[in-house]
Design a protein around this motif. Structure first.
Motif, PDB file in Angstrom:
ATOM      1  N   HIS A   1       0.897  -1.230   0.141  1.00 12.37           N
ATOM      2  CA  HIS A   1      -0.071   0.512  -0.375  1.00 12.37           C
ATOM      3  C   HIS A   1       1.227   1.434   0.413  1.00 12.37           C
ATOM      4  CE1 HIS A   1       0.733   0.515   4.439  1.00 12.37           C
ATOM      5  NE2 HIS A   1       0.842  -0.449   4.484  1.00 12.37           N
TER       6      HIS A   1
ATOM      7  N   GLU B   1       1.501   6.824   2.465  1.00 13.97           N
ATOM      8  CA  GLU B   1      -0.167   7.489   2.978  1.00 13.97           C
ATOM      9  C   GLU B   1      -0.317   7.220   4.516  1.00 13.97           C
ATOM     10  OE1 GLU B   1      -3.434   7.823   0.675  1.00 13.97           O
ATOM     11  OE2 GLU B   1      -2.096   8.593  -1.352  1.00 13.97           O
ATOM     12  N   HIS B   2      -0.608   6.033   4.638  1.00 15.30           N
ATOM     13  CA  HIS B   2      -1.116   5.478   6.355  1.00 15.30           C
ATOM     14  C   HIS B   2      -0.019   5.265   6.883  1.00 15.30           C
ATOM     15  CE1 HIS B   2      -4.564   7.313   4.825  1.00 15.30           C
ATOM     16  NE2 HIS B   2      -4.500   6.531   3.447  1.00 15.30           N
TER      17      HIS B   2
ATOM     18  N   GLN C   1       2.918   4.593  10.143  1.00 18.53           N
ATOM     19  CA  GLN C   1       3.002   4.734  11.009  1.00 18.53           C
ATOM     20  C   GLN C   1       4.872   3.707  11.737  1.00 18.53           C
ATOM     21  OE1 GLN C   1      -0.316   3.691  13.147  1.00 18.53           O
ATOM     22  NE2 GLN C   1      -1.070   4.151  11.725  1.00 18.53           N
TER      23      GLN C   1
END
Length: 73
Positions: free
Chosen positions: A3, A6-7, A9
């Motif tokens: 993916h 953007e997300h 962590q």
């Protein structure tokens, strides 16, 4: 699967796309790099650890892809 970053962590595993000396390696996101003066791009610190090396790289979001947890659990 993979993916976009953007997300991402801290603690997430990522596949390195660039630079060439670490392309294809898997690393763990450590967090944001403290920005330098005049630095507009956010950079991530990513730790690459294996039996043969221990590297910390600073990458922008388009230089890596997140790896879904089900791929490495």
């Amino acid at each position: 699967m993979f993916h976009t970053s953007e997300h991402i962590q801290a603690g997430d595993k990522v596949l390195i796309l660039h630079p060439a000396y670490v392309v294809g390696k898997v690393g763990v996101v450590c967090g944001w790099e403290t920005p330098k003066q005049n630095q507009s791009n956010k950079r991530w610190l990513i730790q690459i650890t294996s039996d043969h090396e221990n590297i910390l790289v600073s990458l922008v979001a388009n230089e890596f892809l997140g790896i879904s947890p089900e791929l490495y659990s």
